[in-house]
Design a protein around this motif. Structure first.
Motif, PDB file in Angstrom:
ATOM      1  N   ILE A  72       3.427  -3.096   6.792  1.00  0.00           N
ATOM      2  CA  ILE A  72       2.347  -3.858   6.201  1.00  0.00           C
ATOM      3  C   ILE A  72       0.992  -3.317   7.364  1.00  0.00           C
ATOM      4  O   ILE A  72       0.077  -2.917   7.569  1.00  0.00           O
ATOM      5  CB  ILE A  72       2.355  -5.096   5.733  1.00  0.00           C
ATOM      6  CG1 ILE A  72       3.329  -4.071   4.272  1.00  0.00           C
ATOM      7  CG2 ILE A  72       1.107  -5.446   5.750  1.00  0.00           C
ATOM      8  CD1 ILE A  72       3.471  -5.592   3.562  1.00  0.00           C
ATOM      9  N   SER A  73       1.774  -4.746   8.609  1.00  0.00           N
ATOM     10  CA  SER A  73       0.913  -4.204   9.574  1.00  0.00           C
ATOM     11  C   SER A  73       1.041  -4.270  10.872  1.00  0.00           C
ATOM     12  O   SER A  73       0.713  -4.632  11.932  1.00  0.00           O
ATOM     13  CB  SER A  73       0.182  -6.289   9.373  1.00  0.00           C
ATOM     14  OG  SER A  73       1.427  -6.961   9.810  1.00  0.00           O
ATOM     15  N   LEU A 133       4.324  -5.076  -0.886  1.00  0.00           N
ATOM     16  CA  LEU A 133       3.087  -4.325  -1.865  1.00  0.00           C
ATOM     17  C   LEU A 133       2.678  -4.510  -3.371  1.00  0.00           C
ATOM     18  O   LEU A 133       1.604  -4.535  -3.634  1.00  0.00           O
ATOM     19  CB  LEU A 133       2.224  -2.747  -0.622  1.00  0.00           C
ATOM     20  CG  LEU A 133       2.147  -2.947   0.692  1.00  0.00           C
ATOM     21  CD1 LEU A 133       2.160  -1.459   1.184  1.00  0.00           C
ATOM     22  CD2 LEU A 133       0.809  -3.896   1.137  1.00  0.00           C
ATOM     23  N   SER A 136       2.017  -7.784  -3.624  1.00  0.00           N
ATOM     24  CA  SER A 136       1.091  -8.877  -3.366  1.00  0.00           C
ATOM     25  C   SER A 136      -0.166  -7.956  -4.605  1.00  0.00           C
ATOM     26  O   SER A 136      -1.100  -8.230  -4.704  1.00  0.00           O
ATOM     27  CB  SER A 136       1.126  -8.502  -2.168  1.00  0.00           C
ATOM     28  OG  SER A 136       1.986  -8.779  -1.100  1.00  0.00           O
ATOM     29  N   THR A 137      -0.099  -6.600  -4.796  1.00  0.00           N
ATOM     30  CA  THR A 137      -1.601  -6.136  -5.080  1.00  0.00           C
ATOM     31  C   THR A 137      -0.787  -6.176  -6.961  1.00  0.00           C
ATOM     32  O   THR A 137      -2.086  -6.042  -7.404  1.00  0.00           O
ATOM     33  CB  THR A 137      -1.286  -4.518  -5.012  1.00  0.00           C
ATOM     34  OG1 THR A 137      -1.410  -4.478  -3.134  1.00  0.00           O
ATOM     35  CG2 THR A 137      -2.719  -3.410  -5.723  1.00  0.00           C
ATOM     36  N   PHE A 138       0.377  -6.025  -7.376  1.00  0.00           N
ATOM     37  CA  PHE A 138       0.495  -5.856  -8.606  1.00  0.00           C
ATOM     38  C   PHE A 138       1.059  -8.078  -9.270  1.00  0.00           C
ATOM     39  O   PHE A 138       2.573  -6.905  -9.314  1.00  0.00           O
ATOM     40  CB  PHE A 138       0.993  -5.199  -9.138  1.00  0.00           C
ATOM     41  CG  PHE A 138       0.646  -3.537  -8.508  1.00  0.00           C
ATOM     42  CD1 PHE A 138      -0.698  -3.255  -9.607  1.00  0.00           C
ATOM     43  CD2 PHE A 138       0.795  -3.155  -7.780  1.00  0.00           C
ATOM     44  CE1 PHE A 138      -1.471  -2.361  -9.870  1.00  0.00           C
ATOM     45  CE2 PHE A 138      -0.532  -1.603  -8.020  1.00  0.00           C
ATOM     46  CZ  PHE A 138      -1.654  -1.204  -8.781  1.00  0.00           C
ATOM     47  N   GLU A 173       6.942  -8.937   7.774  1.00  0.00           N
ATOM     48  CA  GLU A 173       6.060  -9.567   6.470  1.00  0.00           C
ATOM     49  C   GLU A 173       5.643  -9.106   4.926  1.00  0.00           C
ATOM     50  O   GLU A 173       6.064 -10.238   4.649  1.00  0.00           O
ATOM     51  CB  GLU A 173       4.801  -8.627   6.912  1.00  0.00           C
ATOM     52  CG  GLU A 173       3.919  -9.203   8.441  1.00  0.00           C
ATOM     53  CD  GLU A 173       4.054  -9.043   9.683  1.00  0.00           C
ATOM     54  OE1 GLU A 173       5.303  -7.450  10.351  1.00  0.00           O
ATOM     55  OE2 GLU A 173       3.901 -10.063  10.748  1.00  0.00           O
ATOM     56  N   SER A 176       8.864 -10.856   4.468  1.00  0.00           N
ATOM     57  CA  SER A 176       7.896 -12.702   3.745  1.00  0.00           C
ATOM     58  C   SER A 176       7.526 -12.452   2.660  1.00  0.00           C
ATOM     59  O   SER A 176       7.968 -13.981   1.774  1.00  0.00           O
ATOM     60  CB  SER A 176       7.123 -13.042   5.214  1.00  0.00           C
ATOM     61  OG  SER A 176       6.601 -14.196   4.916  1.00  0.00           O
ATOM     62  N   ILE A 177       6.575 -12.107   2.304  1.00  0.00           N
ATOM     63  CA  ILE A 177       6.096 -11.380   0.779  1.00  0.00           C
ATOM     64  C   ILE A 177       7.231 -11.528  -0.235  1.00  0.00           C
ATOM     65  O   ILE A 177       7.169 -12.475  -1.231  1.00  0.00           O
ATOM     66  CB  ILE A 177       5.477 -10.412   0.564  1.00  0.00           C
ATOM     67  CG1 ILE A 177       4.197 -10.168   1.705  1.00  0.00           C
ATOM     68  CG2 ILE A 177       5.075  -9.999  -0.969  1.00  0.00           C
ATOM     69  CD1 ILE A 177       3.394  -8.790   1.351  1.00  0.00           C
ATOM     70  N   CYS A 264       8.112 -14.348  11.671  1.00  0.00           N
ATOM     71  CA  CYS A 264       7.542 -13.311  11.356  1.00  0.00           C
ATOM     72  C   CYS A 264       6.561 -13.260  12.560  1.00  0.00           C
ATOM     73  O   CYS A 264       5.384 -12.923  12.913  1.00  0.00           O
ATOM     74  CB  CYS A 264       6.125 -12.927  10.791  1.00  0.00           C
ATOM     75  SG  CYS A 264       6.942 -13.139   8.272  1.00  0.00           S
ATOM     76  N   HIS A 266       5.839 -12.830  16.765  1.00  0.00           N
ATOM     77  CA  HIS A 266       6.640 -11.102  17.677  1.00  0.00           C
ATOM     78  C   HIS A 266       6.923 -11.795  18.882  1.00  0.00           C
ATOM     79  O   HIS A 266       6.949 -11.111  20.342  1.00  0.00           O
ATOM     80  CB  HIS A 266       4.962 -10.705  18.318  1.00  0.00           C
ATOM     81  CG  HIS A 266       4.405 -10.431  17.560  1.00  0.00           C
ATOM     82  ND1 HIS A 266       4.111  -8.846  17.549  1.00  0.00           N
ATOM     83  CD2 HIS A 266       3.614 -10.937  16.494  1.00  0.00           C
ATOM     84  CE1 HIS A 266       2.871  -8.740  16.300  1.00  0.00           C
ATOM     85  NE2 HIS A 266       2.799  -9.190  15.351  1.00  0.00           N
TER      86      HIS A 266
ATOM     87  N   ILE B  73       1.186 -13.049   3.736  1.00  0.00           N
ATOM     88  CA  ILE B  73       1.682 -13.636   3.600  1.00  0.00           C
ATOM     89  C   ILE B  73       1.923 -14.758   4.154  1.00  0.00           C
ATOM     90  O   ILE B  73       3.076 -15.927   3.717  1.00  0.00           O
ATOM     91  CB  ILE B  73       3.135 -12.589   4.569  1.00  0.00           C
ATOM     92  CG1 ILE B  73       2.090 -13.267   6.485  1.00  0.00           C
ATOM     93  CG2 ILE B  73       2.619 -11.541   4.734  1.00  0.00           C
ATOM     94  CD1 ILE B  73       3.367 -13.345   7.049  1.00  0.00           C
ATOM     95  N   ASN B 103      -8.136  -7.065 -11.134  1.00  0.00           N
ATOM     96  CA  ASN B 103      -6.939  -6.946 -10.103  1.00  0.00           C
ATOM     97  C   ASN B 103      -8.335  -6.169  -8.667  1.00  0.00           C
ATOM     98  O   ASN B 103      -8.199  -4.844  -9.340  1.00  0.00           O
ATOM     99  CB  ASN B 103      -5.997  -5.798 -10.306  1.00  0.00           C
ATOM    100  CG  ASN B 103      -5.356  -5.186  -9.266  1.00  0.00           C
ATOM    101  OD1 ASN B 103      -5.721  -4.994  -8.242  1.00  0.00           O
ATOM    102  ND2 ASN B 103      -3.962  -5.352  -9.141  1.00  0.00           N
ATOM    103  N   LEU B 132      -5.015  -4.732   1.373  1.00  0.00           N
ATOM    104  CA  LEU B 132      -4.535  -4.261   0.226  1.00  0.00           C
ATOM    105  C   LEU B 132      -4.521  -3.552  -0.135  1.00  0.00           C
ATOM    106  O   LEU B 132      -3.661  -1.584   0.223  1.00  0.00           O
ATOM    107  CB  LEU B 132      -4.282  -5.699  -1.088  1.00  0.00           C
ATOM    108  CG  LEU B 132      -2.565  -6.423  -0.716  1.00  0.00           C
ATOM    109  CD1 LEU B 132      -3.209  -7.563  -1.599  1.00  0.00           C
ATOM    110  CD2 LEU B 132      -1.395  -6.147  -0.296  1.00  0.00           C
ATOM    111  N   THR B 136      -2.366   0.187   0.320  1.00  0.00           N
ATOM    112  CA  THR B 136      -1.709   0.428  -0.725  1.00  0.00           C
ATOM    113  C   THR B 136      -1.513   2.103  -1.213  1.00  0.00           C
ATOM    114  O   THR B 136      -1.426   2.667  -2.110  1.00  0.00           O
ATOM    115  CB  THR B 136      -1.883  -0.884  -2.395  1.00  0.00           C
ATOM    116  OG1 THR B 136      -0.804  -1.676  -1.854  1.00  0.00           O
ATOM    117  CG2 THR B 136      -1.380  -0.058  -3.800  1.00  0.00           C
ATOM    118  N   ILE B 176      -4.862  -5.402   9.510  1.00  0.00           N
ATOM    119  CA  ILE B 176      -4.909  -4.141   9.185  1.00  0.00           C
ATOM    120  C   ILE B 176      -6.054  -3.098   8.634  1.00  0.00           C
ATOM    121  O   ILE B 176      -6.175  -1.816   9.246  1.00  0.00           O
ATOM    122  CB  ILE B 176      -4.248  -4.172   7.742  1.00  0.00           C
ATOM    123  CG1 ILE B 176      -2.092  -4.716   7.018  1.00  0.00           C
ATOM    124  CG2 ILE B 176      -4.282  -2.601   6.512  1.00  0.00           C
ATOM    125  CD1 ILE B 176      -1.917  -5.217   5.638  1.00  0.00           C
TER     126      ILE B 176
END
Lengths: 316, 312
Positions: A72-73, A133, A136-138, A173, A176-177, A264, A266, B73, B103, B132, B136, B176
């Motif tokens: 993710i990041s 993802l 988080s997205t859904f 990350e 963690s989600i 999370c 470094h 997060i 959404n 996101l 995504t 990101i």
């Protein structure tokens, strides 16, 4: 008995293949809605190619999708030291003829889950990027996810670093989600996966078999254990298999319910699955069932039976 | 001149409202594909309600969608300068408008993919939705012209001594975005603290009979209730910079810089770390950092836009 709906999210990877095979051999108990890929053991391109090669070799066609090319990041870290240049060294697979159903694992999973009558169990055995993802997205999928049986993490010692297991280290990350999602997590961490080992003699047995699945597994594992030989192991952990095995035979595992958080940072603790081990701390609902031990012989016996079953099916 | 396609991602928020109004007044130059919300200045529920209340009050409508309830997060930390509702104490009517989607991520994705031309994103809250979106649906990147965002700072922060609020709230999402390869125009605190409205301009707004200008005067004046007001006091309209730059880039000073985001838990959490070493050259700087703006011109254009909306 109702079949359990599952989606396997993986980065094949030798032990990933064994996990997929165990699920394929038990379709009387599993309704496999799909298999998705994520960068980890090797690049997304390579692990996706490996999945398509495996499908082509086996002659199966469970829906499949490719997913995230990087965490993710953070930048991608590969597990190529263990899994070799292709990510699945040790066996000559045919050129793949199987085509993916989707190149977006996240919307693929979302559609499968939302369109499924019952709840779905996710089985992520690579870095948790796709799953993080997805959640988080859904966020509306959460209530349709029964449990997440994942391979990753460790309570005491890591593997990629002294403190962190590879899958979680790669994308802390995303992890963690997942751990903070409120969905029950079953964690096959290094404590149990290092007990879920295969011996040299057992690998030799597989290599001598005639069945096309058993034999392939023997040769794949023969490559896979080279790395572990160098590390001085006596048996060789089939990490990812645990996450599927638990869904089939939970009775062969020992576990403890614990509250687990992900580091999370470094720092040197990056990717650590930090469990609250204080005996006197009580949580109403610890977020994680941490698998700690397994009956190794039963584990191997069930796995070998699965391979043999597939030998017969895939020979037709 | 062809109109620029934009999507505004916001957490209204007093200055968010000013940014939206500036865009609404300039629809001859901007084609607003949608406005989406994200938790930040207040909870998602409140900022979304604020957007719908604003639209109801104005009697206008662009397409809208609500987005992420919390950072990727981290736990949500809401702002403190926008009051309990997130929009000061102005009394808006109850919203009579429905969202087009709940959404924002798929909403933005669909809008971008359906657009013939490239799209400019204007995120002026925490970057959760945009992070996101880019993760995504990575294929959207090639259809994004530019991300003109409000957030960050090169030298000093606001929520902490090093970090600006929007980036502090969701550093992972910001990381990101800054590392996405999409060109970034950053309206950080250096420029937004120059993009001010003064007390007499606010008084004029409050005394106006116009529906929009009067409302703007009252909500901006809420900022002054938080601190000791003096005649020469000015207040920054942070979020308006990201829209203003798209309309009048020539009134800004800027510098191309390479910027990364501090995702630690430490003292520098959420800091937009710029490489300010003069002798280090990058082939492609990821960020155009706006550093200064002509305040008088800025406020004149913004106020003209507000008064223009009174007549529509």
């Amino acid at each position: 008995m109702d079949k359990r709906n599952i989606i396997i999210d993986c980065d094949p990877g030798h032990d990933d293949v064994m996990a997929i095979l165990l699920a394929l051999a038990n379709q009387d108990k599993f309704n496999i809605l799909g298999v998705t890929t994520v960068a980890g053991n090797q690049t997304l391109e390579k692990v996706t190619l490996n999945l398509r090669k495996l499908y082509t070799y086996l002659g199966i066609s469970i829906p499949a999708a490719s997913g995230s090319a990087k965490p993710i990041s953070r930048e991608l870290v590969l597990g190529d030291a263990v899994h070799g240049e292709t990510g699945l060294d040790g066996w000559d697979f045919p050129e793949p003829t199987f085509e993916l159903d989707s190149t977006n694992a996240i919307t693929f999973m979302y559609d499968k889950i939302i369109n499924c009558d019952g709840k779905v169990t996710l089985v992520p055995v690579g870095p948790l990027t796709n799953i993080g993802l997805l959640l988080s997205t859904f966020p509306d999928v959460k209530e349709k996810i029964e449990a997440i049986s994942l391979m990753g993490g460790s309570i005491y010692a890591g593997n990629n670093t002294p403190y962190a297991e590879f899958n979680i280290y790669v994308d802390p990350e995303a992890a963690s989600i997942v751990f903070n999602s409120g969905i029950p997590v079953i964690m096959s961490g290094l404590e149990v996966t290092h007990e879920a080992g295969i011996l040299d003699s057992e690998i030799e047995t597989l290599m001598k078999k005639e069945g096309r699945v058993s034999k392939m597994c023997g040769y794949l594992l023969n490559f896979y254990v080279k790395f572990h030989h160098a590390e001085g192991y006596a048996s060789f952990p089939l990490h990812d298999v645990c996450s599927v095995m638990y869904l089939l035979n939970p009775e062969i595992f020992e576990y403890k319910d614990l509250q687990v958080e992900i580091d999370c940072s470094h720092s040197i603790h990056r990717g650590r699955t930090a469990a609250d081990n204080r005996e006197w701390m009580k949580y109403e609902k610890p977020n994680t069932r941490v698998l700690l031990n397994i009956d190794r012989e039963k584990f191997i016996q069930i796995l070998f039976n699965a391979f043999e079953k597939l030998d017969k099916i895939c020979d037709r | 001149m062809t109109r620029r396609n934009i999507i505004i991602d916001c957490d209204p928020g007093i200055d968010d409202v000013l940014a939206i109004l500036l865009a609404l007044a300039n629809q001859d130059k901007l084609n607003i594909l949608g406005v989406t919300t994200v938790a930040g200045n207040q909870t998602l529920e409140k900022v979304t309600s604020n957007l719908l209340k604003l639209y109801t009050y104005l009697g206008v409508k662009t397409e809208t969608a609500s987005g992420s309830v919390k950072p990727l997060i981290r736990e949500l930390r809401v702002g403190t300068v926008h009051g309990e509702t997130g929009l000061g104490d102005f009394e808006f009517p109850q919203p009579e408008i429905e969202l087009n989607s709940t959404n924002a991520v798929t909403f933005i994705y669909d809008k971008i993919m359906q657009s013939k031309e490239k799209v400019t994103l204007v995120p002026i809250g925490p970057l959760t939705n945009i992070g996101l979106l880019l993760s995504t649906f990575p294929e959207v990147k090639e259809k994004i012209e530019l991300i003109s965002l409000m957030g960050g700072s090169i030298f000093t922060g606001n929520i902490t001594s090093k970090a600006e609020f929007n980036i502090y709230v969701d550093p992972e999402a910001a990381k990101i975005v800054f590392n996405s390869g999409v060109p970034i125009v950053m309206s950080g605190l250096e420029v937004t603290h120059k993009a001010c409205i003064n007390k007499s301009e606010i008084r004029d707004l409050m005394n106006s009979q116009g529906k929009v200008s009067k409302m703007c005067g009252e909500i901006i004046n809420y900022y002054f209730k938080l601190e000791k007001v003096t005649e020469d006091k000015m207040t920054p309209i942070h979020d308006a910079c990201s829209i203003m730059y798209l309309l009048y880039p020539e009134i800004f000073e800027y510098k191309y810089m390479q910027i990364d985001v501090d995702c630690s838990e430490g003292y520098n959490r959420g800091m937009t770390v710029a490489d300010t070493r003069d002798w280090i050259k990058y082939d492609n700087y990821n960020t155009k950092a706006l550093l200064n703006v002509d305040r008088d011109v800025f406020s004149r254009i913004l106020l003209n836009a507000i008064y223009k909306l009174d007549n529509l």
